[in-house]
Design an enzyme around this catalytic site. Sequence first.
Site, mmCIF file in Angstrom:
data_model
loop_
_atom_site.group_PDB
_atom_site.id
_atom_site.type_symbol
_atom_site.label_atom_id
_atom_site.label_comp_id
_atom_site.label_asym_id
_atom_site.label_seq_id
_atom_site.Cartn_x
_atom_site.Cartn_y
_atom_site.Cartn_z
ATOM 1 N N GLU A 297 -5.865 16.523 -29.355
ATOM 2 C CA GLU A 297 -4.920 15.819 -28.487
ATOM 3 C C GLU A 297 -3.776 15.227 -29.293
ATOM 4 O O GLU A 297 -4.004 14.513 -30.275
ATOM 5 C CB GLU A 297 -5.640 14.685 -27.735
ATOM 6 C CG GLU A 297 -6.739 15.146 -26.789
ATOM 7 C CD GLU A 297 -6.205 15.608 -25.449
ATOM 8 O OE1 GLU A 297 -4.973 15.632 -25.272
ATOM 9 O OE2 GLU A 297 -7.037 15.935 -24.583
ATOM 10 N N HIS B 167 -3.861 20.233 -26.914
ATOM 11 C CA HIS B 167 -3.377 19.512 -25.735
ATOM 12 C C HIS B 167 -2.355 18.459 -26.121
ATOM 13 O O HIS B 167 -2.299 18.010 -27.266
ATOM 14 C CB HIS B 167 -4.537 18.792 -25.037
ATOM 15 C CG HIS B 167 -5.366 19.662 -24.162
ATOM 16 N ND1 HIS B 167 -6.135 19.162 -23.140
ATOM 17 C CD2 HIS B 167 -5.562 21.001 -24.145
ATOM 18 C CE1 HIS B 167 -6.770 20.159 -22.523
ATOM 19 N NE2 HIS B 167 -6.445 21.277 -23.135
#
Length: 249
Positions: free
Chosen positions: A176, A92
């Site tokens: 992330e 992500h």
Amino acid sequence: NASWMMKGCIDFLTGSSEEAVKLRDKFVFKIVPMLNPDGVINGNYRTGLAGNDLNRKWRNPSREMHPTIYHMKAMMGRMRDERGVSLFLDFHGHSVKNNIFIYGCDHKYWDNGHGENHPSREFPAPMHNRLFPAQLDSICPMFSYEDCRFHVKRRKENSGRVVCWREFTNNSYTLESTFGGGDKDHFPESAHLGVKSYEKMGADVCRTLVQVLCVTAAEEKAMEQQLLAKIETMVLPEGDSDDEGGGDA
């Protein structure tokens, strides 16, 4: 940024290094470059063309409304039944927090009272979910273990990392990568990350897989003891945000 990390992974896995050969010899890699193609091509990054946040549809995806999640989950179910799933990693980009970090699932959230854990899954060992990110932190200066979080909040039960943790593997994570940059405590200091940085991050993920998964039982035990000692000294906040920032891969 998530797509560039994915490219770094692919370049490493298809390379000629001894580490890459070890990984290819031992594991089958299922690489999905993008789970939201219709949304991304229309300018979205969290939602598909139908307006659904696809990372909140993993528990019961619709074949018609969420086809990429539906078929991805079906493929993982077949792999679990045939040979097992060693690790799930969802790439992500994060729109709020700095640095590159991981969201995982702590063992204390296993029993949520709703019977959502697959019968084939065993109770996770305490702190086991933190071993992979702790080792990644030890070899990659861009990665920040201090920014990792391992909560499983009720509103996240439909996310990929939580559903895959309950149904497929103890090693289930969201990686992330910041939309912004590093902060003063991490490399590169107060700087945006470029393409080369993201590609190196992807390669370092693969190097960590070698160190964590391609070892003997004795080496695994020694590494686990070392990492658990490190984890015990790095106490993470309980109340901090763990919002998956949405991504394009």
